[in-house]
Design an enzyme around this catalytic site. Structure first.
Site, PDB file in Angstrom:
ATOM      1  N   GLY A  14      73.882  55.835  52.372  1.00  0.00           N
ATOM      2  CA  GLY A  14      73.814  57.304  52.433  1.00  0.00           C
ATOM      3  C   GLY A  14      72.970  57.797  53.595  1.00  0.00           C
ATOM      4  O   GLY A  14      72.431  57.011  54.379  1.00  0.00           O
ATOM      5  N   ARG A  41      82.473  50.951  46.403  1.00  0.00           N
ATOM      6  CA  ARG A  41      83.248  51.451  47.533  1.00  0.00           C
ATOM      7  C   ARG A  41      82.704  50.943  48.871  1.00  0.00           C
ATOM      8  O   ARG A  41      83.442  50.691  49.811  1.00  0.00           O
ATOM      9  CB  ARG A  41      83.194  52.992  47.500  1.00  0.00           C
ATOM     10  CG  ARG A  41      84.116  53.755  48.364  1.00  0.00           C
ATOM     11  CD  ARG A  41      84.155  55.227  47.867  1.00  0.00           C
ATOM     12  NE  ARG A  41      82.840  55.674  47.392  1.00  0.00           N
ATOM     13  CZ  ARG A  41      81.978  56.404  48.113  1.00  0.00           C
ATOM     14  NH1 ARG A  41      82.270  56.789  49.312  1.00  0.00           N
ATOM     15  NH2 ARG A  41      80.809  56.767  47.606  1.00  0.00           N
ATOM     16  N   SER A  42      81.363  50.829  48.978  1.00  0.00           N
ATOM     17  CA  SER A  42      80.739  50.422  50.244  1.00  0.00           C
ATOM     18  C   SER A  42      80.430  48.932  50.301  1.00  0.00           C
ATOM     19  O   SER A  42      79.972  48.441  51.345  1.00  0.00           O
ATOM     20  CB  SER A  42      79.437  51.202  50.451  1.00  0.00           C
ATOM     21  OG  SER A  42      79.691  52.589  50.506  1.00  0.00           O
ATOM     22  N   CYS A 131      62.568  66.814  48.717  1.00  0.00           N
ATOM     23  CA  CYS A 131      62.293  66.907  50.160  1.00  0.00           C
ATOM     24  C   CYS A 131      61.588  68.199  50.535  1.00  0.00           C
ATOM     25  O   CYS A 131      60.796  68.221  51.484  1.00  0.00           O
ATOM     26  CB  CYS A 131      63.591  66.749  50.961  1.00  0.00           C
ATOM     27  SG  CYS A 131      64.932  67.852  50.497  1.00  0.00           S
ATOM     28  N   GLN A 158      65.704  75.411  55.041  1.00  0.00           N
ATOM     29  CA  GLN A 158      66.092  74.043  54.734  1.00  0.00           C
ATOM     30  C   GLN A 158      67.285  73.592  55.548  1.00  0.00           C
ATOM     31  O   GLN A 158      68.293  74.296  55.645  1.00  0.00           O
ATOM     32  CB  GLN A 158      66.430  73.926  53.244  1.00  0.00           C
ATOM     33  CG  GLN A 158      65.248  74.234  52.380  1.00  0.00           C
ATOM     34  CD  GLN A 158      65.465  73.909  50.917  1.00  0.00           C
ATOM     35  OE1 GLN A 158      64.971  74.632  50.066  1.00  0.00           O
ATOM     36  NE2 GLN A 158      66.165  72.835  50.610  1.00  0.00           N
ATOM     37  N   SER A 161      71.085  68.591  56.214  1.00  0.00           N
ATOM     38  CA  SER A 161      71.099  67.186  55.798  1.00  0.00           C
ATOM     39  C   SER A 161      70.386  66.980  54.466  1.00  0.00           C
ATOM     40  O   SER A 161      70.528  65.911  53.867  1.00  0.00           O
ATOM     41  CB  SER A 161      70.485  66.290  56.880  1.00  0.00           C
ATOM     42  OG  SER A 161      69.133  66.619  57.094  1.00  0.00           O
ATOM     43  N   GLY A 162      69.667  67.994  53.995  1.00  0.00           N
ATOM     44  CA  GLY A 162      69.146  67.937  52.634  1.00  0.00           C
ATOM     45  C   GLY A 162      70.260  67.844  51.607  1.00  0.00           C
ATOM     46  O   GLY A 162      70.033  67.402  50.477  1.00  0.00           O
ATOM     47  N   HIS A 256      63.125  70.252  57.463  1.00  0.00           N
ATOM     48  CA  HIS A 256      62.858  71.452  56.677  1.00  0.00           C
ATOM     49  C   HIS A 256      61.616  72.146  57.234  1.00  0.00           C
ATOM     50  O   HIS A 256      60.651  71.484  57.618  1.00  0.00           O
ATOM     51  CB  HIS A 256      62.555  71.091  55.216  1.00  0.00           C
ATOM     52  CG  HIS A 256      63.760  70.652  54.428  1.00  0.00           C
ATOM     53  ND1 HIS A 256      65.044  70.671  54.907  1.00  0.00           N
ATOM     54  CD2 HIS A 256      63.851  70.195  53.144  1.00  0.00           C
ATOM     55  CE1 HIS A 256      65.879  70.228  53.965  1.00  0.00           C
ATOM     56  NE2 HIS A 256      65.182  69.928  52.897  1.00  0.00           N
TER      57      HIS A 256
END
Lengths: 352, 352
Positions: A14, A41-42, A131, A158, A161-162, A256
């Site tokens: 991720g 899946r990965s 975060c 924010q 990508s959060g 952020h």
């Protein structure tokens, strides 16, 4: 035990997992084996860590055999199922989901603020804060240690990508649709250009700001805003702290920012606040507006510290400070703090 | 006098002037002649107003002959020179610069909040507040009338058009440089792509937020933040109001947003606050997060009202409300409020 502990990275593929692997490659090499784990899946993909290609394993009970510490960055429901299972096999889990953060038997740890808390973990789990809280709490914690915090009023700016890779791809897609046009000046034109393609956000985020993050909680509060309140209280050990947060998404890829109005027990001075921030571990004071110096996401992204600028005392309240704070939400806001906790825990193994 | 008054628009070719002409074309046609005035550089151009092409005149003493009301949108130093000169010729000047806003002999007017103030103008000048204050003060004023305001803590998300056409062109230029790339994820890459081309802003604004607006004042405060404090106090008639503002530029073309933490004399309820906001003139309450309803700049741009959403009572302070407010900074934040004041004044002529 003097052997190097074995680490598992769960959720290695991720947005946060990717940064975890970068950090593991950059930090002192305290780990023995590093095992990479992700969804089936990965599985089978190879990822670089410490200069080696390592094959990703599918999440299963067996992957935790012989693991000492596991860093989890997976959805809440996956963490809720798998973290206790790994812990039951003797693994110390450092979890970056929201599943355990408010569990009284799970410490919520920021190494610069409450490192001692990581040692007491009745469930074998240590939680990593969210975060937005992490992007400001190191600076706020340093000021609290000196002045005694009474109230926090914060607003967030924010980054997308959060919301993970999908958030980043959504902003990039939307920017292509609105750039080079006259969009952004007439009612609804950005919305028409973007259509229903708002990805993980409730509204277009290109050329826009969206006052929403997370899910709806009671009385109109968002889950993100409640996390800032509940997690700040727990990390600082101030269960009665007054906190009011408004969380807003902005068209920034990573980092952020927050405006912080922090009210303390007694009068504060800017000079003393600056001394504290200039010497606090994990904090960079970057505050000289006359020279154009204040932090912005464009300069903070990719760095480890919490950057603080615009330090002012409230003109009408000598007990309150104003700050503008930036922190890379994927590094200190997620992967870095998780790795720091894991390294704290690893110290118990190597010291043992 | 029953004739229609003559209006001059000074600064007709700027970002705000352009919106003034749109508004004059949309509102009830109360004006006789409308004279368009700008710098000598723009003289001779023709601009559309009320469906007619009108030639722009160069700013001079003569252009004010026979003018009853003038709307000024020019730099502070130009207003400081020319507004008193126009006033000395009997013109009522409605000025959108900062030159006179805090002059005790110049009223600072928001028609929904303190319309009576426009009638007392010893210098023949009425000042229009700054765009950031205007983007929230109608909503705050309505709540103050009921609950009695004690403290405002606000953070802004300011659009680039607040810095004029140059601000808009700068963001559009920068967006072309950063769109379609992987920029925004590594330290300094946005800055390298943008180079020194930051226009009127101290830092890149594309894929970024910049915690600065205006010039440096004492103790690290920006002029924009001081305006929010000083102007809010004057408009509301609360010289001792506690105000703490942090002003931040965001990559939005037009429409300023603000988070507002407003503390009142006594306990407040969200239900009563919502009733007030739902019926206040010039305010739209758009607040149903369960249905995805909250204001964002992309939907508010081009509209007249102050939009309010995310209405919550502070969880730890029953006297405080949280709001997210959006207002078009070129319309209510500048041209519209100026036109509304001019129309208030025009009423004295036509009623006389």
């Amino acid at each position: 035990m003097s052997r190097k502990p074995t680490l598992a990275v769960v959720g290695a593929t991720g947005a946060v997992g990717t940064v975890m692997l970068q950090i593991l490659s950059q930090h002192a090499d305290i780990w023995g084996e590093i095992r990479l784990v992700a969804s089936p899946r990965s599985a089978g993909r190879k990822l670089a860590v410490r200069g080696e290609q390592v094959e990703v394993l599918a999440l299963s009970e067996d992957v935790f055999d012989g693991v000492d510490v596991a860093m989890f960055d997976v959805p809440d429901e996956v963490a809720a199922q798998w973290a206790p299972l790994a812990a039951s096999k003797g693994v110390v889990v450092v979890d970056n989901s929201a599943a355990f953060r408010l569990d009284p038997d799970v410490p919520l740890v920021v190494p610069e603020v409450n490192p001692h808390a990581a040692r007491v973990r009745p469930r074998g789990i240590v939680a990593n804060p969210n975060c937005t809280t992490l992007s400001m709490i190191v600076a706020v914690g340093a000021l609290h240690a000196e002045f005694g915090l009474r109230e926090l009023i914060v607003s967030s700016y924010q980054a997308v990508s959060g919301a993970g890779r999908d958030g980043v791809e959504t902003l990039r897609r939307q920017l292509k649709l609105v750039t080079g046009t006259e969009l952004g000046t007439s009612p609804g034109d950005v919305r028409r250009a973007v259509g229903d393609d708002t990805g993980p956000f409730p509204e277009p985020v290109a050329l826009n700001v969206v006052p929403w993050a997370g899910s709806l909680r009671e009385d109109g509060w968002s889950s993100e805003e409640m996390k800032v309140r509940d997690e700040s209280r727990k990390i600082l050990g101030l269960p009665g702290l007054r906190v009011a947060a408004t969380c807003v998404r902005v068209p920034v890829i990573t980092t952020h920012s927050l405006t912080v109005h922090a009210r303390f027990e007694d009068e504060v001075t800017v000079d003393r606040a600056r001394e504290i921030l200039a010497t606090a571990p994990g904090v960079v004071l970057f505050d000289n507006p006359a020279a154009g110096e204040f932090p912005t996401p464009a300069d903070v992204v990719g760095t480890d510290p919490t950057w603080v600028g615009r330090v002012r005392r409230a003109l009408d309240d000598p007990t309150a400070l104003e700050l503008f704070v930036c922190g890379d939400n994927l590094r200190k806001g997620a992967a870095l703090n998780t790795a720091q906790i894991a390294e704290l825990v690893a110290g118990e193994f190597t010291a043992g």
